[in-house]
Design an enzyme around this catalytic site. Structure first.
Site, PDB file in Angstrom:
ATOM      1  N   LYS A 138       0.797  -1.231   0.000  1.00  0.00           N
ATOM      2  CA  LYS A 138       0.000   0.000   0.000  1.00  0.00           C
ATOM      3  C   LYS A 138       0.831   1.284   0.000  1.00  0.00           C
ATOM      4  CE  LYS A 138      -3.427  -0.973  -0.614  1.00  0.00           C
ATOM      5  NZ  LYS A 138      -3.775  -1.564  -1.950  1.00  0.00           N
ATOM      6  N   SER A 198      -4.556   2.910   4.268  1.00  0.00           N
ATOM      7  CA  SER A 198      -4.750   2.282   2.962  1.00  0.00           C
ATOM      8  C   SER A 198      -4.801   0.750   3.095  1.00  0.00           C
ATOM      9  CB  SER A 198      -3.602   2.703   2.032  1.00  0.00           C
ATOM     10  OG  SER A 198      -3.764   2.145   0.762  1.00  0.00           O
ATOM     11  N   HIS A 254       7.234  -7.491  -2.090  1.00  0.00           N
ATOM     12  CA  HIS A 254       6.951  -6.745  -0.850  1.00  0.00           C
ATOM     13  C   HIS A 254       7.833  -7.293   0.283  1.00  0.00           C
ATOM     14  CE1 HIS A 254       3.544  -4.576  -2.368  1.00  0.00           C
ATOM     15  NE2 HIS A 254       2.685  -5.571  -2.356  1.00  0.00           N
TER      16      HIS A 254
HETATM   17  P1  A3P Z   1      -5.061   4.828  -0.952  1.00  0.00           P
HETATM   18  O1  A3P Z   1      -5.691   3.585  -0.429  1.00  0.00           O
HETATM   19  O2  A3P Z   1      -4.556   5.723   0.136  1.00  0.00           O
HETATM   20  O3  A3P Z   1      -5.919   5.556  -1.929  1.00  0.00           O
HETATM   21  P2  A3P Z   1      -0.308  -0.331  -3.714  1.00  0.00           P
HETATM   22  O4  A3P Z   1      -0.324  -0.227  -5.201  1.00  0.00           O
HETATM   23  O5  A3P Z   1       1.056  -0.440  -3.121  1.00  0.00           O
HETATM   24  O6  A3P Z   1      -1.266  -1.368  -3.242  1.00  0.00           O
HETATM   25  O7  A3P Z   1      -0.820   1.080  -3.148  1.00  0.00           O
HETATM   26  C1  A3P Z   1      -2.155   1.476  -3.281  1.00  0.00           C
HETATM   27  C2  A3P Z   1      -2.268   2.910  -2.839  1.00  0.00           C
HETATM   28  O8  A3P Z   1      -1.625   3.751  -3.829  1.00  0.00           O
HETATM   29  C3  A3P Z   1      -3.723   3.373  -2.762  1.00  0.00           C
HETATM   30  O9  A3P Z   1      -3.748   4.388  -1.759  1.00  0.00           O
HETATM   31  C4  A3P Z   1      -3.918   3.953  -4.154  1.00  0.00           C
HETATM   32  O10 A3P Z   1      -4.997   4.822  -4.268  1.00  0.00           O
HETATM   33  C5  A3P Z   1      -2.581   4.669  -4.331  1.00  0.00           C
HETATM   34  N1  A3P Z   1      -2.274   4.981  -5.740  1.00  0.00           N
HETATM   35  C6  A3P Z   1      -2.262   4.149  -6.791  1.00  0.00           C
HETATM   36  N2  A3P Z   1      -2.015   4.830  -7.932  1.00  0.00           N
HETATM   37  C7  A3P Z   1      -1.860   6.128  -7.572  1.00  0.00           C
HETATM   38  C8  A3P Z   1      -1.597   7.342  -8.301  1.00  0.00           C
HETATM   39  N3  A3P Z   1      -1.456   7.343  -9.615  1.00  0.00           N
HETATM   40  N4  A3P Z   1      -1.500   8.480  -7.599  1.00  0.00           N
HETATM   41  C9  A3P Z   1      -1.644   8.502  -6.252  1.00  0.00           C
HETATM   42  N5  A3P Z   1      -1.909   7.400  -5.517  1.00  0.00           N
HETATM   43  C10 A3P Z   1      -2.015   6.224  -6.164  1.00  0.00           C
END
Ligand code: A3P
Length: 306
Positions: free
Chosen positions: A59, A149, A119
């Site tokens: 996340k 998140s 991860h």
């Molecule tokens: P939130 O849950 O705070 O919205 P991962 O890919 O490591 O699982 O992380 C997911 C998190 O990254 C989520 O956060 C998601 O919304 C955010 N995320 C993914 N793409 C993004 C982007 N282009 N800009 C900003 N945040 C992004």
């Protein structure tokens, strides 16, 4: 030593309801039990010198950096980046959930130069990682937003146990009782590895603040040189709004029985500071005191807001 670790690794923990995945343990780090059951294959995985490894604590913006890296690799060709969903473009080395091929099988079937995802904390990487000279891009996110998140992700994803109440989750996250273990140890371990390895260490908050600057850092690190018009495309296509609409990045192709996005969307908010909508004043105080202790002595700093 290894033998007892393997036995420990086989012990299932935090089992949840029927459909939900459960967690097991390797060297006191929680991981999905399917990963734990495939641990021997993962440990035997061979890294190659020309691999590029994308590494994050869950996340922290993994999907975001994956899309940025792929867009750079494909020189801003949007169609090429839509060749498949993002979680199939870069093998996730510890992924093991039948009937899908494991991350190791996917990586082994991929022609070089490969871009891979993990991860894992540094101490759990397959030993061949330390023998290779592969490059690493690590993205770290402030722990408060990361926790929020992760909590919402666990509410909607069957690939991990139910998170329980927010109050319970808050404690579990601080105590490293979540998949991939302690956020604190993860970020400190990778920060330290920076002294020995070619690691581009990025922060979610910096990418959010100035995506163009960070995209350029990634481009240089990958040894590429793209002109400004291509960088414009990459910046636009990797914005939260675009990625939220893009079926190749928003996980909308994943069945609802695995990720129920009516509970919480995968592309949820994409902001810095959402923790303020979740942490109580008392939780924030407790968190800050604990954070100070756990992060004492490291030069690594985080911005909880921008
Ligand atoms: P939130 O849950 O705070 O919205 P991962 O890919 O490591 O699982 O992380 C997911 C998190 O990254 C989520 O956060 C998601 O919304 C955010 N995320 C993914 N793409 C993004 C982007 N282009 N800009 C900003 N945040 C992004």
């Amino acid at each position: 030593m290894k033998e007892s670790m393997t036995q420990e690794a086989k012990r299932p923990l935090l089992s949840e309801g029927k459909k939900r995945a459960s967690l097991g343990e390797v060297e006191r780090i929680f991981l999905p039990s399917t990963t734990v059951n495939n641990w021997d294959q993962i440990q035997k995985f061979r890294f190659k010198d020309d691999d590029l490894l994308i590494c994050t604590y869950p996340k922290s913006g993994t999907t975001w950096i994956q899309e940025i890296v792929d867009m750079i690799e494909q020189k801003g060709d949007v169609e090429k980046c839509r060749r498949s969903v993002i979680h199939h473009r870069h093998p996730f080395i510890e992924w093991a959930r039948s009937p899908q091929p494991t991350g190791v099988d996917q990586a082994n079937a991929m022609p070089s130069p490969r871009i891979l995802k993990t991860h894992l904390p540094t101490q759990l990487l397959p030993p061949s990682f330390w023998e290779s000279t592969c490059k690493i891009i690590y993205v770290a996110r402030n722990p408060k937003d990361c926790m929020v998140s992760y909590y919402h992700f666990q509410r909607m994803s069957q690939t991990l146990p139910e998170p329980g109440t927010w109050e319970d989750y808050f404690e579990n996250f601080m105590n490293g009782k979540v998949s991939c273990g302690s956020w604190y140890d993860h970020v400190k371990g990778w920060w330290k590895a920076k002294d020995k390895r070619q690691i581009l260490f990025l922060f979610y908050e910096d990418i959010k603040e100035n995506p163009r600057r960070e995209i350029q850092k990634v481009m240089k690190f990958m040894g590429k040189n793209l002109d400004e018009t291509i960088l414009d495309i990459i910046e636009q296509e990797t914005s939260f709004e675009k990625m939220k609409e893009n079926p190749m990045t928003n996980r909308s192709t994943v069945p609802k029985t695995i990720m129920d996005q009516s509970i919480s969307p995968f592309m949820r908010k994409g902001i810095v500071g959402d923790w303020k909508n979740h942490f109580t004043v008392a939780q924030n105080e407790k968190f800050n005191n604990d954070y100070k202790k756990k992060m004492e002595g490291t030069s690594l700093t985080f911005r909880m807001e921008i």
